[in-house]
Design a protein around this motif. Structure first.
Motif, mmCIF file in Angstrom:
data_model
loop_
_atom_site.group_PDB
_atom_site.id
_atom_site.type_symbol
_atom_site.label_atom_id
_atom_site.label_comp_id
_atom_site.label_asym_id
_atom_site.label_seq_id
_atom_site.Cartn_x
_atom_site.Cartn_y
_atom_site.Cartn_z
ATOM 1 N N UNK A 184 0.771 -1.252 0.000
ATOM 2 C CA UNK A 184 0.000 0.000 0.000
ATOM 3 C C UNK A 184 0.794 1.291 0.000
ATOM 4 N N UNK A 185 2.111 1.221 0.157
ATOM 5 C CA UNK A 185 2.920 2.438 0.216
ATOM 6 C C UNK A 185 4.393 2.068 0.129
ATOM 7 N N UNK A 186 5.234 3.061 -0.086
ATOM 8 C CA UNK A 186 6.687 2.862 0.008
ATOM 9 C C UNK A 186 7.251 3.970 0.885
ATOM 10 N N UNK A 187 7.943 3.604 1.950
ATOM 11 C CA UNK A 187 8.543 4.587 2.859
ATOM 12 C C UNK A 187 10.034 4.750 2.625
ATOM 13 N N UNK A 188 10.658 3.681 2.115
ATOM 14 C CA UNK A 188 12.126 3.643 2.051
ATOM 15 C C UNK A 188 12.552 3.028 0.719
ATOM 16 N N UNK A 189 13.563 3.648 0.114
ATOM 17 C CA UNK A 189 14.194 3.044 -1.075
ATOM 18 C C UNK A 189 15.698 3.031 -0.855
ATOM 19 N N UNK B 257 5.245 11.251 -2.890
ATOM 20 C CA UNK B 257 4.605 12.573 -2.950
ATOM 21 C C UNK B 257 3.089 12.404 -3.065
ATOM 22 N N UNK B 258 2.640 11.505 -3.956
ATOM 23 C CA UNK B 258 1.193 11.294 -4.146
ATOM 24 C C UNK B 258 0.497 10.885 -2.859
ATOM 25 N N UNK B 259 1.202 10.096 -2.033
ATOM 26 C CA UNK B 259 0.569 9.589 -0.812
ATOM 27 C C UNK B 259 1.013 10.365 0.430
ATOM 28 N N UNK B 260 1.715 11.481 0.215
ATOM 29 C CA UNK B 260 2.212 12.322 1.323
ATOM 30 C C UNK B 260 3.031 11.498 2.327
ATOM 31 N N UNK C 272 12.936 8.258 -9.005
ATOM 32 C CA UNK C 272 11.822 9.049 -9.542
ATOM 33 C C UNK C 272 10.475 8.341 -9.339
ATOM 34 N N UNK C 273 10.446 7.038 -9.658
ATOM 35 C CA UNK C 273 9.176 6.290 -9.512
ATOM 36 C C UNK C 273 8.743 6.246 -8.043
ATOM 37 N N UNK C 274 9.692 5.983 -7.175
ATOM 38 C CA UNK C 274 9.350 5.870 -5.750
ATOM 39 C C UNK C 274 8.986 7.250 -5.178
ATOM 40 N N UNK D 33 13.417 17.246 -3.190
ATOM 41 C CA UNK D 33 12.401 16.485 -2.450
ATOM 42 C C UNK D 33 12.223 16.979 -1.001
ATOM 43 N N UNK D 34 13.115 17.866 -0.574
ATOM 44 C CA UNK D 34 13.008 18.390 0.804
ATOM 45 C C UNK D 34 11.644 19.042 1.092
ATOM 46 N N UNK D 35 11.073 19.774 0.133
ATOM 47 C CA UNK D 35 9.762 20.380 0.430
ATOM 48 C C UNK D 35 8.685 19.340 0.758
ATOM 49 N N UNK D 36 8.911 18.095 0.319
ATOM 50 C CA UNK D 36 7.936 17.023 0.610
ATOM 51 C C UNK D 36 8.361 16.211 1.843
ATOM 52 N N UNK D 37 9.406 16.667 2.507
ATOM 53 C CA UNK D 37 9.945 15.959 3.678
ATOM 54 C C UNK D 37 10.414 14.552 3.325
ATOM 55 N N UNK D 38 10.924 14.429 2.109
ATOM 56 C CA UNK D 38 11.573 13.177 1.707
ATOM 57 C C UNK D 38 13.080 13.434 1.806
ATOM 58 N N UNK D 39 13.773 12.610 2.577
ATOM 59 C CA UNK D 39 15.214 12.787 2.752
ATOM 60 C C UNK D 39 15.966 11.862 1.800
ATOM 61 N N UNK D 40 17.106 12.343 1.297
ATOM 62 C CA UNK D 40 17.931 11.521 0.406
ATOM 63 C C UNK D 40 19.376 11.607 0.879
ATOM 64 N N UNK D 41 19.981 10.460 1.156
ATOM 65 C CA UNK D 41 21.372 10.427 1.612
ATOM 66 C C UNK D 41 22.139 9.356 0.870
ATOM 67 N N UNK D 42 23.436 9.373 1.087
ATOM 68 C CA UNK D 42 24.312 8.510 0.303
ATOM 69 C C UNK D 42 25.348 7.863 1.225
ATOM 70 N N UNK D 43 25.655 6.599 0.942
ATOM 71 C CA UNK D 43 26.741 5.923 1.657
ATOM 72 C C UNK D 43 27.855 5.657 0.650
ATOM 73 N N UNK D 44 29.075 5.940 1.068
ATOM 74 C CA UNK D 44 30.237 5.691 0.213
ATOM 75 C C UNK D 44 31.101 4.605 0.868
ATOM 76 N N UNK D 45 30.841 3.331 0.526
ATOM 77 C CA UNK D 45 31.649 2.267 1.135
ATOM 78 C C UNK D 45 33.076 2.259 0.586
#
Ligand code: NAP
Length: 249
Positions: free
Chosen positions: A79-84, A127-130, A120-122, A171-183
């Motif tokens: 029903x939703x996606x919280x994490x990618x 965004x659609x489901x807030x 983009x898809x996620x 995506x910050x205005x939608x309170x979606x956070x994006x971070x990166x790991x550099x192994x």
């Protein structure tokens, strides 16, 4: 209290190595996991191990139709996606002067375009489901430290860092956070051949300030932090998980 209770997480490249460990750690914190990979048998086996609920999806992240289907499966099931987590990645070793266009395109397609398509898809679904979600991209210390024979891989990983920062801003205005790991150097099937040579392994360990090769769990723990509430004020960050290797490459 489990850190990811009721969260739905898509992890790409979940059949092996780092992705597999991330899926397992997220599940152990209560997440419902959508384990995606081109290796369907691998994600199917993983999904059967996960008790909190998991679905296995065969998806090549570089193919838009596969990515659309992957996200649809997540929505249909949970029903939703919280994490990618954009973890799927490949590498080859080739001198710049010998690198063929096809090989360049293949690595960029999977490692960078794949992350673009999945993000983009996620993000559209979030965004659609807030949904105030979280995206983590698995880059590499070679996204900022150059070396020879891997220009295609390193360029793709460098692109992932800018994808992280720009999507974090948009995506910050939608309170979606994006971070990166550099192994740095992590013991996974991707490194199996080189780590099987004792002298090479020894010299790699010597280069790492913390004097050990990383485990998939080291990366999974950082990913857990970045998708959990504990990092709610962190976005656009690039976190090395490399035992200090990038301090003096
Ligand atoms: P791995 O053990 O080879 O796992 C990668 C997984 O991704 C495999 O199951 C692979 O399937 C899958 N995959 C490949 N192409 C795909 C595609 N087009 N669509 C979906 N899945 C695909 O590698 P790993 O070491 O865990 O690496 C995970 C990520 O960490 C990669 O992005 C890698 O670049 C990054 N990383 C790793 C290290 C390291 O030292 N291991 C260091 C820095 C960054 P197949 O096995 O069938 O190809």
């Amino acid at each position: 209290m489990m850190k990811l209770a009721d969260k739905v997480a898509i992890v790409t490249g979940a059949a092996s190595g780092i992705g597999r460990e991330i899926a397992r750690v997220f599940a152990s914190e209560g997440a419902k996991v959508v384990a995606a990979d081109i290796n369907y048998d691998g994600v199917l086996a993983l999904s059967k191990e996960i008790e909190s609920g998991a679905v296995a999806v065969k998806a090549d992240v570089s193919k838009k139709d596969d990515v659309i289907r992957m996200v649809k499966e997540a929505i249909d099931r949970y029903g939703r996606v919280d994490i990618l987590v954009n973890n799927a990645g490949i590498q080859t070793v080739r001198r710049f002067l010998d690198l063929k266009e096809d090989e360049w395109r293949k690595v960029i397609d999977v490692n960078l375009t794949g992350a673009f398509l999945c993000s983009q898809m996620v993000a559209r679904e979030m965004v659609d489901r807030a949904v105030e979600g979280s995206i983590v991209n698995i880059s590499s210390i070679h996204g900022y430290i150059p070396r020879i024979m891997k220009i295609h891989y390193d360029a793709s990983k460098s692109g992932l860092i800018m994808l992280t920062k720009e999507t974090a801003l948009e995506l910050a205005p939608y309170h979606i956070r994006v971070n990166c790991i550099a192994p740095g150097i992590i013991d996974t099937p991707m490194n199996q051949e080189v780590l099987a040579i004792p002298e090479k392994k020894k010299s790699m360990i010597e280069r790492v300030p913390l004097k050990r090769i990383g485990e998939a769990m080291d990366v999974a723990n950082a990913a857990l932090f970045l998708v959990s509430q504990e990092s709610s004020y962190i976005t656009g960050a690039v976190i090395p998980v490399d035992g200090g290797l990038s301090l003096h490459p």
